[in-house]
Design a protein around this motif. Structure first.
Motif, PDB file in Angstrom:
ATOM      1  N   LEU A   1       0.808  -1.219   0.000  1.00  0.00           N
ATOM      2  CA  LEU A   1       0.000   0.000   0.000  1.00  0.00           C
ATOM      3  C   LEU A   1       0.836   1.262   0.000  1.00  0.00           C
ATOM      4  O   LEU A   1       0.374   2.308  -0.396  1.00  0.00           O
ATOM      5  N   GLY A   2       2.082   1.177   0.418  1.00  0.00           N
ATOM      6  CA  GLY A   2       2.951   2.341   0.408  1.00  0.00           C
ATOM      7  C   GLY A   2       3.838   2.396  -0.817  1.00  0.00           C
ATOM      8  O   GLY A   2       4.671   3.270  -0.942  1.00  0.00           O
TER       9      GLY A   2
ATOM     10  N   ARG B   1      -8.242  -5.886 -10.394  1.00  0.00           N
ATOM     11  CA  ARG B   1      -9.622  -6.228 -10.043  1.00  0.00           C
ATOM     12  C   ARG B   1      -9.950  -5.757  -8.624  1.00  0.00           C
ATOM     13  O   ARG B   1     -11.025  -5.219  -8.366  1.00  0.00           O
ATOM     14  N   ALA B   2      -9.017  -5.960  -7.687  1.00  0.00           N
ATOM     15  CA  ALA B   2      -9.223  -5.519  -6.312  1.00  0.00           C
ATOM     16  C   ALA B   2      -9.344  -3.993  -6.253  1.00  0.00           C
ATOM     17  O   ALA B   2     -10.173  -3.459  -5.508  1.00  0.00           O
ATOM     18  N   MET B   3      -8.537  -3.290  -7.057  1.00  0.00           N
ATOM     19  CA  MET B   3      -8.590  -1.823  -7.106  1.00  0.00           C
ATOM     20  C   MET B   3      -9.943  -1.372  -7.645  1.00  0.00           C
ATOM     21  O   MET B   3     -10.562  -0.450  -7.130  1.00  0.00           O
ATOM     22  N   LYS B   4     -10.425  -2.039  -8.681  1.00  0.00           N
ATOM     23  CA  LYS B   4     -11.715  -1.682  -9.280  1.00  0.00           C
ATOM     24  C   LYS B   4     -12.845  -1.849  -8.264  1.00  0.00           C
ATOM     25  O   LYS B   4     -13.709  -0.986  -8.140  1.00  0.00           O
TER      26      LYS B   4
ATOM     27  N   ASN C   1      -1.636  -6.648  -0.671  1.00  0.00           N
ATOM     28  CA  ASN C   1      -0.171  -6.737  -0.613  1.00  0.00           C
ATOM     29  C   ASN C   1       0.329  -7.978  -1.321  1.00  0.00           C
ATOM     30  O   ASN C   1       1.429  -7.992  -1.856  1.00  0.00           O
ATOM     31  N   LYS C   2      -0.475  -9.030  -1.330  1.00  0.00           N
ATOM     32  CA  LYS C   2      -0.065 -10.304  -1.918  1.00  0.00           C
ATOM     33  C   LYS C   2      -0.533 -10.459  -3.359  1.00  0.00           C
ATOM     34  O   LYS C   2      -0.172 -11.428  -4.010  1.00  0.00           O
ATOM     35  N   LEU C   3      -1.324  -9.524  -3.857  1.00  0.00           N
ATOM     36  CA  LEU C   3      -1.872  -9.629  -5.215  1.00  0.00           C
ATOM     37  C   LEU C   3      -0.942  -8.979  -6.227  1.00  0.00           C
ATOM     38  O   LEU C   3      -0.165  -8.092  -5.896  1.00  0.00           O
ATOM     39  N   SER C   4      -1.048  -9.410  -7.466  1.00  0.00           N
ATOM     40  CA  SER C   4      -0.255  -8.794  -8.523  1.00  0.00           C
ATOM     41  C   SER C   4      -1.028  -8.853  -9.838  1.00  0.00           C
ATOM     42  O   SER C   4      -1.939  -9.660 -10.001  1.00  0.00           O
TER      43      SER C   4
ATOM     44  N   LEU D   1      -7.721   1.496   2.520  1.00  0.00           N
ATOM     45  CA  LEU D   1      -8.186   0.632   3.601  1.00  0.00           C
ATOM     46  C   LEU D   1      -8.870  -0.610   3.044  1.00  0.00           C
ATOM     47  O   LEU D   1      -8.633  -1.720   3.525  1.00  0.00           O
ATOM     48  N   ARG D   2      -9.685  -0.431   2.019  1.00  0.00           N
ATOM     49  CA  ARG D   2     -10.365  -1.580   1.412  1.00  0.00           C
ATOM     50  C   ARG D   2      -9.366  -2.540   0.772  1.00  0.00           C
ATOM     51  O   ARG D   2      -9.530  -3.752   0.836  1.00  0.00           O
ATOM     52  N   LEU D   3      -8.324  -1.997   0.143  1.00  0.00           N
ATOM     53  CA  LEU D   3      -7.296  -2.847  -0.451  1.00  0.00           C
ATOM     54  C   LEU D   3      -6.525  -3.605   0.627  1.00  0.00           C
ATOM     55  O   LEU D   3      -6.182  -4.770   0.451  1.00  0.00           O
TER      56      LEU D   3
END
Length: 59
Positions: free
Chosen positions: A5-6, A50-53, A41-44, A33-35
């Motif tokens: 996240l940073g 998709r998580a961002m959307k 952190n483990k997604l790529s 916060l939702r992410l």
């Protein structure tokens, strides 16, 4: 590539939400916060996109 996240991929998180519509902006603290809750952190790649959307959508 995993994203924290940073990291530059997430960008700098603002202090206050601007409530832009129809979606929240990518640097919104609510989106961050939702992410974090989604374990971004483990997604790529496509999974992070998709998580961002999903994180940017108003409930």
């Amino acid at each position: 590539m995993t994203v924290s996240l940073g990291s530059p991929a997430m960008g700098k998180v603002k202090k206050k939400c601007c409530r832009s519509s129809p979606k929240r902006c990518k640097s919104c603290p609510v989106v961050a916060l939702r992410l974090k809750k989604a374990g971004a952190n483990k997604l790529s790649g496509k999974k992070f996109a998709r998580a961002m959307k999903l994180a940017r959508v108003y409930p």
